[in-house]
Design an enzyme around this catalytic site. Structure first.
Site, PDB file in Angstrom:
ATOM      1  CB  CYS A 245      -0.889   0.009   1.218  1.00 37.97           C
ATOM      2  SG  CYS A 245      -2.437   1.160   1.037  1.00 37.97           S
ATOM      3  CG  HIS A 326      -4.179  -4.038   2.534  1.00 38.65           C
ATOM      4  ND1 HIS A 326      -3.217  -3.578   3.669  1.00 38.65           N
ATOM      5  CD2 HIS A 326      -4.392  -2.669   2.146  1.00 38.65           C
ATOM      6  CE1 HIS A 326      -2.957  -2.366   3.944  1.00 38.65           C
ATOM      7  NE2 HIS A 326      -3.766  -1.660   2.987  1.00 38.65           N
ATOM      8  CD  GLU A 328      -2.612  -6.889   4.949  1.00 46.68           C
ATOM      9  OE1 GLU A 328      -3.162  -5.672   5.085  1.00 46.68           O
ATOM     10  OE2 GLU A 328      -1.852  -6.968   3.901  1.00 46.68           O
TER      11      GLU A 328
END
Length: 357
Positions: A245, A326, A328
């Site tokens: 990001c 993102h 994750e």
């Protein structure tokens, strides 16, 4: 319940239902996510913003602390068509103003058409439209906080040992406002993680004996994170580098590229990203208002299907890999979790080369 007014930069004042009293101001942004309100509200990338949820009901599966991405709520205020009482109680416990019972479709459409705009909010018994306008007037006179990293970064280094059975890599994670799930994604793969402040020095990184320099997500303009950029400039070519990001934007700025502010940004859990090498499209979670305009010394390897903005950058010679989204995957989807495997594989390869030498 109490009175509430939202004053927008385009001159409109919208009446709403007050759920948590208070007065505040900030940049009005929206997310299209229909789940993950706990993750969004605790994402440090929303620091100093006013978050509007486009999904009409927020709070339908409660509030659980284990889903939080940080220790507290970061947006200055929260807006929804309807908040459940449990979410309201949570926001009230952190003194975050909240309003609902307004047409969030109209608010989202305004931001989409006109771009992210400043706003003022006034909530409480007896507040008036003029109170919200007064907040907006203060917001208009403010420039973007250039040291916003100090509000979201760890004040001192922290160490998180990797789980047994994974890689032996050590990661120096520069905390520009890192989501907790980034650290967790690395630790569960066995990596030791040194979480360092956003203004960490070269000596701080060297002291960790890291195999990878990793720049996290965070709020605001990437050009404000000058020390993180200096770290990338210093270690490029000597240490594998990764970024997520804002981290991608910082890396691009450090390696000859440039960034720019988007009209209304990408915020949601359904952003489609195409890999230019394989042609594969994955769905991603995103939360950013800036993008890479010029990749500099990096190759664009992934793009957003909707607007062709850069979603992935790489430089094999310098051992650099970044993602704008993102990976994750909190709150989801899980399409891009293998990014962390790629980062740690890059670290392992570098370690093997060093041992061979």
């Amino acid at each position: 319940m109490s009175d509430a007014y939202l004053a927008l930069e385009d001159g409109r004042v919208i009446e709403a239902r007050g759920r948590v009293p208070g007065r505040t101001r900030g940049e009005l942004v929206f997310t299209t996510a229909y789940t993950g309100y706990e993750e969004s509200l605790t994402d440090p990338s929303y620091e100093e913003q006013v978050l509007t949820f486009s999904y009409p009901l927020i709070g339908n599966y409660g509030v659980r602390e284990e889903r939080f991405e940080s220790s507290h709520v970061h947006p200055r205020a929260a807006i929804a068509r309807e908040f459940t009482d449990e979410v309201v109680e949570w926001l009230a416990s952190e003194s975050v103003p909240a309003i609902d019972h307004l047409d969030t479709r109209e608010v989202v459409t305004s931001v989409r058409d006109q771009g992210a705009m400043k706003c003022g909010i006034a909530v409480g018994d007896g507040v008036t439209p003029e109170d919200a306008k007064a907040e907006l007037a203060q917001c208009k006179g403010m420039s973007e906080h250039v040291d916003i990293g100090a509000q979201v970064s760890t004040p001192e280094s922290q160490f998180f040992p990797g789980d047994d059975g994974g890689t032996d890599a050590t990661v120096a994670l520069i905390d520009c406002g890192a989501k907790g799930s980034i650290t967790e994604s690395l630790v569960t793969r066995g990596a030791d993680v040194h979480l360092l402040p956003y203004d960490a020095t070269v000596e701080d990184v060297e002291a960790t004996d890291a195999d990878v320099l990793f720049v996290s997500n965070g709020p605001g303009d990437p050009e404000n994170f000058v020390q993180a950029q200096a770290l990338v400039e210093h270690f490029a070519g000597d240490l594998p580098i990764a970024g997520i990001c804002l981290g991608q934007q910082v890396v691009a700025n450090a390696l000859g590229g440039s960034t720019e502010k988007m009209t209304f940004g990408h915020r949601g859990v359904n952003q489609p990203v195409r890999d230019l090498r394989s042609g594969k499209v994955v769905m991603t979670t995103q939360n950013h208002g800036y993008t890479v305009a010029d990749p500099g010394d990096l190759e664009v390897t992934q793009v957003n299907v909707n607007d062709d903005t850069a979603e992935g950058l790489e430089n094999e010679e310098l051992n650099v890999i970044t993602r704008q989204y993102h990976p994750e995957a909190n709150p989801g989807p899980h399409d891009s979790l293998d990014f962390f495997d790629d980062v740690l594989a890059m670290a392992d390869a570098e370690t093997k080369v060093a041992l061979a030498d």
